[in-house]
Design an enzyme around this catalytic site. Structure first.
Site, PDB file in Angstrom:
ATOM      1  N   LYS A  76      73.414  59.396  32.232  1.00  0.00           N
ATOM      2  CA  LYS A  76      73.043  59.997  30.947  1.00  0.00           C
ATOM      3  C   LYS A  76      73.305  59.108  29.727  1.00  0.00           C
ATOM      4  O   LYS A  76      72.653  59.259  28.708  1.00  0.00           O
ATOM      5  CB  LYS A  76      73.839  61.307  30.736  1.00  0.00           C
ATOM      6  CG  LYS A  76      73.356  62.451  31.578  1.00  0.00           C
ATOM      7  CD  LYS A  76      74.312  63.611  31.481  1.00  0.00           C
ATOM      8  CE  LYS A  76      73.661  64.780  30.810  1.00  0.00           C
ATOM      9  NZ  LYS A  76      74.428  66.030  30.982  1.00  0.00           N
ATOM     10  N   ASP A 112      70.978  69.966  26.440  1.00  0.00           N
ATOM     11  CA  ASP A 112      72.141  70.794  26.816  1.00  0.00           C
ATOM     12  C   ASP A 112      72.589  71.688  25.658  1.00  0.00           C
ATOM     13  O   ASP A 112      72.867  72.880  25.847  1.00  0.00           O
ATOM     14  CB  ASP A 112      73.312  69.906  27.249  1.00  0.00           C
ATOM     15  CG  ASP A 112      73.168  69.410  28.679  1.00  0.00           C
ATOM     16  OD1 ASP A 112      72.440  70.046  29.465  1.00  0.00           O
ATOM     17  OD2 ASP A 112      73.784  68.378  29.008  1.00  0.00           O
TER      18      ASP A 112
HETATM   19  P1  NAP Z   1      83.245  66.057  31.355  1.00  0.00           P
HETATM   20  O1  NAP Z   1      82.424  65.169  30.507  1.00  0.00           O
HETATM   21  O2  NAP Z   1      84.022  65.479  32.492  1.00  0.00           O
HETATM   22  O3  NAP Z   1      84.276  66.857  30.382  1.00  0.00           O
HETATM   23  C1  NAP Z   1      85.273  67.701  30.903  1.00  0.00           C
HETATM   24  C2  NAP Z   1      86.111  68.276  29.755  1.00  0.00           C
HETATM   25  O4  NAP Z   1      87.129  69.115  30.310  1.00  0.00           O
HETATM   26  C3  NAP Z   1      86.834  67.201  28.942  1.00  0.00           C
HETATM   27  O5  NAP Z   1      86.994  67.630  27.619  1.00  0.00           O
HETATM   28  C4  NAP Z   1      88.184  67.137  29.660  1.00  0.00           C
HETATM   29  O6  NAP Z   1      89.209  66.576  28.879  1.00  0.00           O
HETATM   30  C5  NAP Z   1      88.420  68.608  29.908  1.00  0.00           C
HETATM   31  N1  NAP Z   1      89.374  68.847  30.990  1.00  0.00           N
HETATM   32  C6  NAP Z   1      89.200  68.567  32.298  1.00  0.00           C
HETATM   33  N2  NAP Z   1      90.301  68.923  33.004  1.00  0.00           N
HETATM   34  C7  NAP Z   1      91.191  69.432  32.086  1.00  0.00           C
HETATM   35  C8  NAP Z   1      92.505  69.962  32.195  1.00  0.00           C
HETATM   36  N3  NAP Z   1      93.135  70.044  33.372  1.00  0.00           N
HETATM   37  N4  NAP Z   1      93.111  70.392  31.077  1.00  0.00           N
HETATM   38  C9  NAP Z   1      92.483  70.320  29.871  1.00  0.00           C
HETATM   39  N5  NAP Z   1      91.225  69.823  29.709  1.00  0.00           N
HETATM   40  C10 NAP Z   1      90.593  69.378  30.813  1.00  0.00           C
HETATM   41  O7  NAP Z   1      82.360  67.199  32.011  1.00  0.00           O
HETATM   42  P2  NAP Z   1      81.080  67.956  31.379  1.00  0.00           P
HETATM   43  O8  NAP Z   1      79.839  67.358  31.939  1.00  0.00           O
HETATM   44  O9  NAP Z   1      81.231  68.045  29.914  1.00  0.00           O
HETATM   45  O10 NAP Z   1      81.228  69.399  32.049  1.00  0.00           O
HETATM   46  C11 NAP Z   1      82.277  70.302  31.653  1.00  0.00           C
HETATM   47  C12 NAP Z   1      82.065  71.653  32.328  1.00  0.00           C
HETATM   48  O11 NAP Z   1      80.835  72.206  31.877  1.00  0.00           O
HETATM   49  C13 NAP Z   1      81.941  71.581  33.849  1.00  0.00           C
HETATM   50  O12 NAP Z   1      82.606  72.717  34.372  1.00  0.00           O
HETATM   51  C14 NAP Z   1      80.459  71.676  34.121  1.00  0.00           C
HETATM   52  O13 NAP Z   1      80.147  72.279  35.348  1.00  0.00           O
HETATM   53  C15 NAP Z   1      80.000  72.560  32.978  1.00  0.00           C
HETATM   54  N6  NAP Z   1      78.597  72.310  32.566  1.00  0.00           N
HETATM   55  C16 NAP Z   1      77.753  73.367  32.484  1.00  0.00           C
HETATM   56  C17 NAP Z   1      76.447  73.181  32.065  1.00  0.00           C
HETATM   57  C18 NAP Z   1      75.492  74.340  31.997  1.00  0.00           C
HETATM   58  O14 NAP Z   1      74.272  74.110  31.880  1.00  0.00           O
HETATM   59  N7  NAP Z   1      75.976  75.561  32.032  1.00  0.00           N
HETATM   60  C19 NAP Z   1      75.994  71.891  31.697  1.00  0.00           C
HETATM   61  C20 NAP Z   1      76.899  70.819  31.772  1.00  0.00           C
HETATM   62  C21 NAP Z   1      78.225  71.045  32.204  1.00  0.00           C
HETATM   63  P3  NAP Z   1      89.603  65.021  29.126  1.00  0.00           P
HETATM   64  O15 NAP Z   1      88.290  64.274  29.273  1.00  0.00           O
HETATM   65  O16 NAP Z   1      90.349  64.604  27.927  1.00  0.00           O
HETATM   66  O17 NAP Z   1      90.354  64.995  30.401  1.00  0.00           O
END
Ligand code: NAP
Length: 292
Positions: A76, A112
């Site tokens: 991406k 998104d």
């Molecule tokens: P990402 O870029 O890896 O971001 C993950 C986020 O969660 C970061 O802010 C990370 O903080 C935080 N995080 C992870 N583990 C944590 C913990 N133990 N304590 C506190 N914060 C924590 O992932 P993403 O692509 O943004 O996706 C995030 C979520 O959204 C996922 O569950 C994914 O399935 C969902 N999602 C849904 C859609 C939809 O269409 N509904 C689309 C995209 C994503 P740090 O980076 O600082 O660790």
């Protein structure tokens, strides 16, 4: 006309998904069903493309005159350098999930955030001019923050742990403050007093961290249920499980809630619209793939 599959002939336009892994994606089911329902001569396929192969793949797809494609992890960000132009939102987010071939020019968009904002509307809420507390600063959170700011959310209280995405969160707030009328701040997710204060002022809480996602469904980004007053709208972009611990806690407190399924549906619907110029037939797609 075959009832189950679109007819593929010499005029069929190609769309698809680039990323790795991609075999789990429901996007081919959704888009091919929507093409069939509207009798559009397009097909959507998944291509497993690790980042090292992305440049060659895009060169090939460009030569083949692909109509457009989606990008998912890990492609991406890198895709931004390989295409000809970016939408304002994609430029601010720094990531693209949808590319459109406009007469040979590949233009990148990020749907998104649009998908999330549409999901808010679909759930019956209006958050324009209101305050939002957003948990997370990863890829999805960044897209939501930028789109919410562009759409007119007045204040964004962004919370992230002081870890991997902290610097990204600070940069995100700077970008929003410099380019939109929304006021964005960043705080540590561990700072409970600031979180409580932000939630008091907010109309909506959005969890865009992966806390609560399977297989860690027992985790929750909010430490104390008393932070969730009944008037607060509580949304989670996680859709597996459909009812995260956060949403369970919020429902028990009388809050309106919704999960990530509609964001998933509407980000796809926006990509479909960008490629075909037609609205995705939401109702049958929702009925088939997004019930519950
Ligand atoms: P990402 O870029 O890896 O971001 C993950 C986020 O969660 C970061 O802010 C990370 O903080 C935080 N995080 C992870 N583990 C944590 C913990 N133990 N304590 C506190 N914060 C924590 O992932 P993403 O692509 O943004 O996706 C995030 C979520 O959204 C996922 O569950 C994914 O399935 C969902 N999602 C849904 C859609 C939809 O269409 N509904 C689309 C995209 C994503 P740090 O980076 O600082 O660790």
């Amino acid at each position: 006309m075959n009832d189950t599959f679109p007819v593929i002939d010499g005029h069929t336009k190609l769309t698809g998904l680039l990323g790795s892994p991609v075999s789990h994606s429901i996007s081919p089911l959704i888009h091919n069903e929507a093409f069939r329902l509207l009798d559009l001569n397009y097909v959507y396929l998944c291509f497993d493309v690790p980042e090292a192969n992305l440049a060659d793949t895009v060169k090939g797809l460009r030569c083949m005159n692909i109509a457009g494609f989606n990008c998912t992890m890990p492609d991406k960000t890198k895709i931004c350098e390989l295409i000809d132009d970016l939408s304002d939102a994609a430029r601010m987010i720094g990531a693209v999930n949808t590319v459109v071939n406009e007469n040979g020019r590949l233009v990148g968009h990020n749907t998104d955030g649009i998908g999330y904002m549409q999901a808010v509307k679909e759930a019956g809420h209006d958050i324009i001019g209101k305050e939002m507390t957003l948990l997370g600063a990863g890829g999805a959170a960044t897209a939501i923050a930028v789109q919410a700011a562009l759409d007119g959310v007045s204040t964004l209280h962004i919370f992230n742990r002081k870890g991997r995405s902290w610097e990204r969160a600070l940069k995100l707030a700077d970008t929003i403050n410099a380019n939109t009328s929304c006021k964005a701040t960043v705080s540590d997710l561990a700072d409970e007093a600031s979180l409580r204060q932000a939630l008091e002022a907010s109309t909506i809480l959005t969890n865009a961290t992966s806390l609560g996602m399977a297989p860690h469904a027992d985790t929750c980004p909010i430490p104390d249920a008393s932070m969730l007053r009944p008037e607060l709208i509580v949304s989670d972009i996680i859709y597996n499980p459909k009812q995260t611990r956060l949403l369970q806690m919020a429902s028990a407190n009388g809050c309106a809630t919704f999960n990530g399924l509609y964001m998933l549906l509407f980000q796809g619907a926006e990509a479909f619209r960008l490629w075909t110029g037609k609205e995705m037939p939401i109702e049958p797609i929702r009925e088939h793939y997004f019930k519950g």
